[in-house]
Structures are given as structure tokens and as C-alpha cells.
Design an enzyme around this catalytic site. Structure first.
Site, mmCIF file in Angstrom:
data_model
loop_
_atom_site.group_PDB
_atom_site.id
_atom_site.type_symbol
_atom_site.label_atom_id
_atom_site.label_comp_id
_atom_site.label_asym_id
_atom_site.label_seq_id
_atom_site.Cartn_x
_atom_site.Cartn_y
_atom_site.Cartn_z
ATOM 1 N N SER A 1 0.821 -1.211 0.000
ATOM 2 C CA SER A 1 0.000 0.000 0.000
ATOM 3 C C SER A 1 0.863 1.273 0.000
ATOM 4 O O SER A 1 1.704 1.448 -0.866
ATOM 5 C CB SER A 1 -0.940 -0.034 1.212
ATOM 6 O OG SER A 1 -1.929 0.949 1.131
ATOM 7 N N ASP B 1 -9.596 -3.705 -6.203
ATOM 8 C CA ASP B 1 -8.966 -2.710 -5.347
ATOM 9 C C ASP B 1 -9.522 -1.317 -5.685
ATOM 10 O O ASP B 1 -9.302 -0.804 -6.775
ATOM 11 C CB ASP B 1 -7.451 -2.726 -5.545
ATOM 12 C CG ASP B 1 -6.703 -1.910 -4.509
ATOM 13 O OD1 ASP B 1 -7.326 -1.060 -3.849
ATOM 14 O OD2 ASP B 1 -5.487 -2.118 -4.365
ATOM 15 N N HIS C 1 -8.000 -4.334 -1.830
ATOM 16 C CA HIS C 1 -6.751 -3.672 -1.458
ATOM 17 C C HIS C 1 -5.954 -4.457 -0.416
ATOM 18 O O HIS C 1 -4.725 -4.340 -0.344
ATOM 19 C CB HIS C 1 -7.066 -2.267 -0.920
ATOM 20 C CG HIS C 1 -5.850 -1.448 -0.635
ATOM 21 N ND1 HIS C 1 -5.004 -0.983 -1.630
ATOM 22 C CD2 HIS C 1 -5.302 -1.012 0.535
ATOM 23 C CE1 HIS C 1 -4.011 -0.301 -1.091
ATOM 24 N NE2 HIS C 1 -4.168 -0.307 0.222
#
Length: 415
Positions: A240, A326, A372
Site C-alpha cells: 500500500s 482494489d 486492497h
């Protein structure tokens, strides 16, 4: 702090206990007789018990030195005399403990005793001096090996450094596998994260994002100078927002690492922050700034943004795992990043030697499932880890080393 029920205005509150600037509060539990604080300082975990009837009689207990992650367990009884919780580390599964409020003692539940038995590895806390003189903590795990062997041992460096969130130090089964295969695991607690309290985050956000990058460079340099692996056997991994620092390092100091593993990485900060229609962009400005409102903010983000600073040079090999569902990191941005990076590495290889092919492999692994935070199915999780480890073994040349050892053993047997 405390006050009486009928005097709740600010001037009536009295300070009972506070943590120092380099400590981070992890959790607080309130019981009838005690208030418990769980906190960390320079990687070590502590428990503070504050008696309600006599708040000055504060008791501080240092939790086991091997522990790096804390997870509270449900304590539904307000009048309970004990507190249950779990401790783990990247290389040790969670083990349950109980703290006795009256006796001020911690005991480990017998059925979990085996989970925490120390095996043949070292856990070390180091410090690296960043560009501005700030000391940055590093947590290192490795199998007990002769010092001279560590230089030729692969290292997997972990980084995050954003939103005031700590680097994940919870248990992962693949870490035990890597230790058994003589890998070094290094966790760089750079500014922007929250490992050393609120100030640590403040010192790595908005117009101080370069601090996190400088910290990461200092950490990897320190590892190498102390004899932990070498650049040719160094891999970097990030998830991330950690992709910002990992991608920035690839642009500014690609010689420090040989391979990079990124999972749902944030790589084009500038274009995302320029588009308020994207999910989360407006609230993300608290971390990155608003380039639409301030030209200086725009130029500062541009100065470290991984996508904006790709250049014609030799890069480490990179594998990016992304997910169709995502909503935070869109595949269009990753495709642009991959394309630009491939062109830069190919052009560099051609301009330096027409006969030499590009030594960097740039791979995008687009998964049809997951969001995600990755896949939810167990098999998909295993496959993802397997792909990433296979990539690391190939790019760091570990496969070749293993094959050579096998050949030598076979030759000796024949003799």
C-alpha cells in the site's frame, strides 16, 4: 487523567500518568479496580497498571523481550481480576498470556507454552542515523550463524512509514520458512509510521515525506555496513502506502537493493492527489497535502513521487501484485507505472550495451480476486506468497546457488 463526576470542566482534570514522547499507546482496558495501558517504546512492549483507588501506585511491567505484536482478547467482565492478551512476533505464532491485577504478574497459558519456545534464531534491535541525525530503529531476525556467513546471506527488508501506522510485526508462516532457509528479516521503523509516538508520524508526513526516504536509505546502508547481507542479496518489500518509499528508493538509490516486492502499492501520489473525484483523495490530503491549493505542495509531492521520478538508469527487479477489486489503488495507474519503468530500464540497457539485454525484470501480477488488502481465499494467499518467493529466489540468484550445492554433493558422492 481524573476528575470528579460533578466537576468535568477542563481546569478540574488532574494528570495521573503520561507516556514519554518516544512511546506509543497501543491499547487501553478499563476494569473496576484498574486501568491498563499497553504501549511500546523502541520496539519493546510494556503493560502499565493504574489502580483506580490509588492512581499514584502505578506499576509498569516489561513484556517478554521476543514479543513484537500485541493483540488484546475479549475481557467481558468489568470486575475481572485478570487480563488476557496475545503476544507474537514476525517469526513466532501468537501465544496467550494472563496478567493478574492483584499480584502484578504475567503468566503464559500452559497449552501455548510450546508456541513461544525459543529456537535457533537471533532477534536484534539496531539504530541507523538518518541524514538529519535522527536515530531510526531497525528490528532484525536471523538464524544463529557465524558472523562471516551473514554477509553472504539474503535479507528481506520491510518498510511502511505512513499514516502513523506501525509496520506489521505480526506472525507470518512464510517468515519461519525464510529463517530456516538462512534469510535475514529486517524491519525498518521509519518516520511517517507511529512506532515512536505521534511525533514520529508528524516528522514523516506532508512536507517531511523525504525524512521517511532518508530513514530507509540509512537503515539499509546500516545493515550492509554491519555485515548483514550485501546489495546483491538485498530485497525490499512494502504494501500500500509503503510503496511510496519503496518506489522512491528505487529512483534515488537503486544500487542498495536487487529485488523489490510490492503489494497493492501507492506509486503515483501526484496524479491521485490532483483528482478529487477518486475515492479517499480528499481525506488523504491530511497525509500528503493538497497540490490543487498550493503550488509548493505540488512541487514537493513531485520531488518524491515514484511515478514522476522514473529515470533512465539500472533498476532492481520489481514484482507488483495488484487486485481487480482494489478501490484504493487502480490498475490503470499501475499499468502506466510498469510501462514507464520498463521503457526506462530497456533504454538504459540499450544505451550502455546493445548486446546486453535488460537485467531487470519488471512484472505485474494482476489477480482477479481480492481487494486492497489481498485475497480472502486461503489457496489464493498461498499462491501469492509462492509467486513472490519464487521471484525473490530467482532474482537474488539463490536458485543457482542451491543447484550448485546439490551438484557438489552429488559429485562428492560419486567420488
Amino acid at each position: 487523567m481524573k476528575t470528579t463526576v460533578d466537576c468535568c470542566s477542563m481546569e478540574n482534570w488532574e494528570l495521573i500518568y503520561s507516556l514519554d514522547a518516544n512511546s506509543k499507546l497501543i491499547d487501553m482496558e478499563q476494569f473496576q479496580s484498574h486501568c491498563l495501558l499497553l504501549w511500546k517504546n523502541w520496539g519493546h512492549l510494556y503493560l502499565t497498571a493504574i489502580p483506580v483507588e490509588s492512581p499514584a501506585a502505578v506499576k509498569v511491567v516489561k513484556l517478554p523481550s521476543w514479543a513484537r505484536a500485541f493483540e488484546p482478547q475479549p475481557n467481558p467482565v468489568f470486575s475481572a481480576s485478570s487480563f488476557s492478551f496475545q503476544l507474537s512476533s514476525p517469526v513466532q505464532p501468537a501465544s496467550r498470556f494472563v496478567y493478574s491485577l492483584q499480584e502484578n504478574e504475567i503468566c503464559e497459558l500452559k497449552e501455548d507454552m510450546k508456541a513461544c519456545e525459543s529456537w535457533d534464531y537471533c532477534s536484534i534491535c539496531l539504530q541507523a542515523t538518518s541524514l538529519d541525525g535522527t536515530l531510526v530503529p531497525i528490528t532484525v531476525f536471523h538464524k544463529t550463524l557465524p558472523k562471516e556467513m551473514l554477509t553472504e546471506t539474503p535479507v528481506l527488508v520491510h518498510v511502511y512509514g505512513a499514516y502513523g501506522m506501525d509496520l506489521n510485526m505480526g506472525f507470518k508462516p512464510e517468515n519461519m520458512l525464510l529463517l530456516e532457509e538462512n534469510w535475514i528479516l529486517a524491519y525498518c521503523h521509519v518516520r511517517g509510521g507511529g512506532e515512536l509516538g505521534l511525533i514520529w508520524h508528524e516528522d514523516g508526513k506532508l512536507d517531511k515525506k523525504h525524512n521517511g526516504l532518508n530513514d530507509l536509505i540509512a537503515c539499509i546502508t546500516q545493515l550492509h555496513s554491519r555485515g548483514y547481507s550485501n546489495p546483491g542479496l538485498t530485497a525490499l518489500t512494502a504494501n500500500s502506502a509503503g510503496g511510496v518509499l519503496a518506489g522512491a528508493l528505487c529512483n534515488t538509490a537503486p544500487h542498495l537493493v536487487r529485488a523489490v516486492v510490492l503489494k497493492a502499492p501507492f506509486l503515483d501520489v501526484l496524479n491521485v492527489m490532483l483528482d478529487p473525484c477518486l475515492p479517499l483523495t480528499v481525506e488523504e490530503r491530511e497525509e500528503w497535502g493538497d497540490p490543487l491549493a498550493d503550488r509548493m505542495v505540488l512541487e514537493y509531492i513531485r520531488s518524491y513521487c515514484p511515478y514522476q521520478n522514473i529515470k533512465c538508469q539500472e533498476y532492481p527487479s520489481v514484482i507488483i501484485t495488484s487486485y481487480e477489486n482494489d478501490q484504493r489503488v487502480h490498475k490503470e495507474g499501475l499499468l502506466k507505472y510498469i510501462s514507464k519503468l520498463r521503457k526506462a530500464t530497456a533504454y538504459h540497457a540499450e544505451s550502455h550495451s546493445k548486446q546486453e539485454s535488460c537485467s531487470s525484470n519488471i512484472i505485474l501480477d494482476m489477480q482477479p480476486e481480492g481487494d486492497h488488502f489481498g485475497p480472502t481465499a486461503w489457496d489464493d494467499c498461498l499462491n501469492e506468497v509462492a509467486i513472490q518467493l519464487a521471484f525473490l529466489y530467482k532474482e537474488l540468484g539463490i536458485e543457482d546457488r542451491i543447484l550448485k550445492k546439490k551438484k557438489k554433493k552429488e559429485e562428492k558422492k560419486k567420488r
